[in-house]
Design an enzyme around this catalytic site. Structure first.
Site, PDB file in Angstrom:
ATOM      1  N   THR A 183      35.841  43.334  40.161  1.00  0.00           N
ATOM      2  CA  THR A 183      34.875  43.975  41.245  1.00  0.00           C
ATOM      3  C   THR A 183      33.928  42.859  41.139  1.00  0.00           C
ATOM      4  O   THR A 183      32.825  42.986  40.687  1.00  0.00           O
ATOM      5  CB  THR A 183      34.560  45.189  41.153  1.00  0.00           C
ATOM      6  N   GLU A 268      34.388  40.499  30.305  1.00  0.00           N
ATOM      7  CA  GLU A 268      34.447  41.570  29.451  1.00  0.00           C
ATOM      8  C   GLU A 268      35.116  41.146  28.274  1.00  0.00           C
ATOM      9  O   GLU A 268      36.246  40.662  28.053  1.00  0.00           O
ATOM     10  CB  GLU A 268      35.220  42.779  30.239  1.00  0.00           C
ATOM     11  N   ASN A 391      37.799  48.263  28.748  1.00  0.00           N
ATOM     12  CA  ASN A 391      38.692  48.947  29.794  1.00  0.00           C
ATOM     13  C   ASN A 391      39.175  50.306  29.494  1.00  0.00           C
ATOM     14  O   ASN A 391      39.414  51.060  30.277  1.00  0.00           O
ATOM     15  CB  ASN A 391      39.486  47.788  30.447  1.00  0.00           C
TER      16      ASN A 391
END
Length: 396
Positions: A183, A268, A391
């Site tokens: 995103t 991440e 995640n």
């Protein structure tokens, strides 16, 4: 870093969008002194969020004044209720600022499919407007973070024939990143005054060469948006000459490149920042396709994490890109260590020095196809166990 750009103010508050009872910035506002020439790019994902639909309509007009953004909720896959919520929040901001709501660009990022917390946001709009300040860009940057570990800002200056100008860039993105215009949200603000046609051209060019050449996990988000607002007042320097246009394009591209690199570096669970450099391709698009395929390969990315110069994974990814080349001519280098020359593994010891290169935080993988003169790069990171944990627990 100087985060003040003439003609723009910022604010951020907590609207408890991320989590009830948590006082974290998650609702932000950018307001220009006057309507700005505006251009942008949005996700190519066929599943796109309500704010993306509204933003596309307002970018078509080419004139905007406000960016209202939130984190914690993507307002995607929320149907008519999500669209109504997006429009209500934008209209309430416009009313508080006493401007036309068609000048408001909405941005959202966060969990997909969750009901949008409209009422909590509406209650905080007066405070948001009251807090507007030219010195609060960092607050806005914090307010759009999701799994980001740090805010992403950059500031650049340039000089036109009509005077000096500045560009301030703000972005968020650490996962679900493979922009194709993650995103990803990105805003660039400038006091320079380009024409709308030129701004649209240069934004597309800059976005394609920077944000579209990075990947964290290969996923194109429902909310990807890049917008550039320019010339909030008549005293800003205009672009009068071709040299002015070149200067502006260079500075804007540098800002986009900085934000794109900051995203990948903050990916991440990232422990590596890897540049995939492809040369000798039959076309730039072919070179970009090869670079992206290598950069997105889970097998390649896990090898990067393990600091394993497993060149077979890299070559296999190159072969999946759909680009014509002769495997017997490919050359592959990690850092400054040659591994393949004319499709064959070098006879000298390459594994130890290549592994040593990969122990660095940043390194480059160079691939020469010997099939033309074109080249392109992609920027990626490794896949670590932390990526999986982040995640797996994202909605917990």
């Amino acid at each position: 870093m100087d985060t003040v750009v003439k003609g723009f103010k910022f604010a951020a508050v907590s609207a408890e969008i991320k989590k009830l009872g948590m006082d974290r910035l998650d609702f932000g506002l950018i307001v220009a002194d006057a309507p700005c020439v505006t251009a942008g790019m949005t996700t190519t994902n066929r599943v796109f969020a309500a704010p993306v639909k509204v933003t596309r309509e307002r970018l078509a007009a080419g004139l905007c004044r406000v960016v209202v953004a939130n984190s914690g909720n993507a307002n995607a896959c929320t149907g008519d209720a999500g669209m109504e919520a997006c429009l209500r929040v934008g209209a309430a901001v416009a009313e508080c600022l006493t401007i036309n709501d068609g000048l408001v660009i909405p941005m959202s990022t966060g969990v997909i499919g969750a009901p949008f917390p409209t009422e909590r946001m509406l209650k905080r709009i007066p405070e948001l407007v009251e807090k507007l300040s030219p010195d609060a860009a960092a607050d806005f940057a914090h307010a759009i973070m999701t799994t980001d570990t740090r805010p992403k800002l950059c500031s650049y200056e340039g000089e036109l024939s009509t005077g000096k100008f500045s560009v301030l860039g703000i972005a968020k993105g650490a996962g679900m990143i493979a922009p194709n215009m993650a995103t990803m949200l990105a805003v660039a603000l400038t006091d320079a005054r380009p024409s709308l046609g030129f701004l649209r051209e240069v934004v597309k060019r800059a976005g394609t060469a920077t944000f579209n050449r990075i990947t964290i996990d290969g996923d194109t988000s429902t909310n990807d948006t890049l917008v550039v607002l320019a010339g909030p007042h008549v005293k800003g320097p205009e672009l009068k000459t071709p040299s002015d246009e070149d200067t502006f394009a260079t500075v804007l591209s540098a800002a986009c490149d900085s934000l794109a690199e900051q995203m990948v570096a903050d990916g991440e669970g990232a422990t590596k920042l890897v540049r995939i450099r492809v040369s000798g391709a039959p076309s730039e698009s072919a070179a970009a396709a090869v670079a992206k395929k290598v950069a997105e390969s889970p097998l390649v990315k896990t090898a990067f994490n393990g600091e394993d110069p497993n060149w077979g994974r890299i070559v296999a990814a190159v072969g999946m890109a759909g680009v014509e080349f002769d495997p017997a001519k490919i050359n592959l280098t990690i850092g400054d260590v040659p591994i393949l020359v004319n499709g064959r593994m070098v006879e000298s010891d390459w594994e130890s020095p290549a592994h040593a290169v990969m122990t660095n935080r940043d390194f480059t993988v160079s691939i020469d196809l010997d099939a033309g003169d074109a080249q392109a790069e992609a920027l990626t990171m490794d896949f670590s166990t932390d990526y999986v944990s982040i995640n797996a627990d994202y909605r917990s």
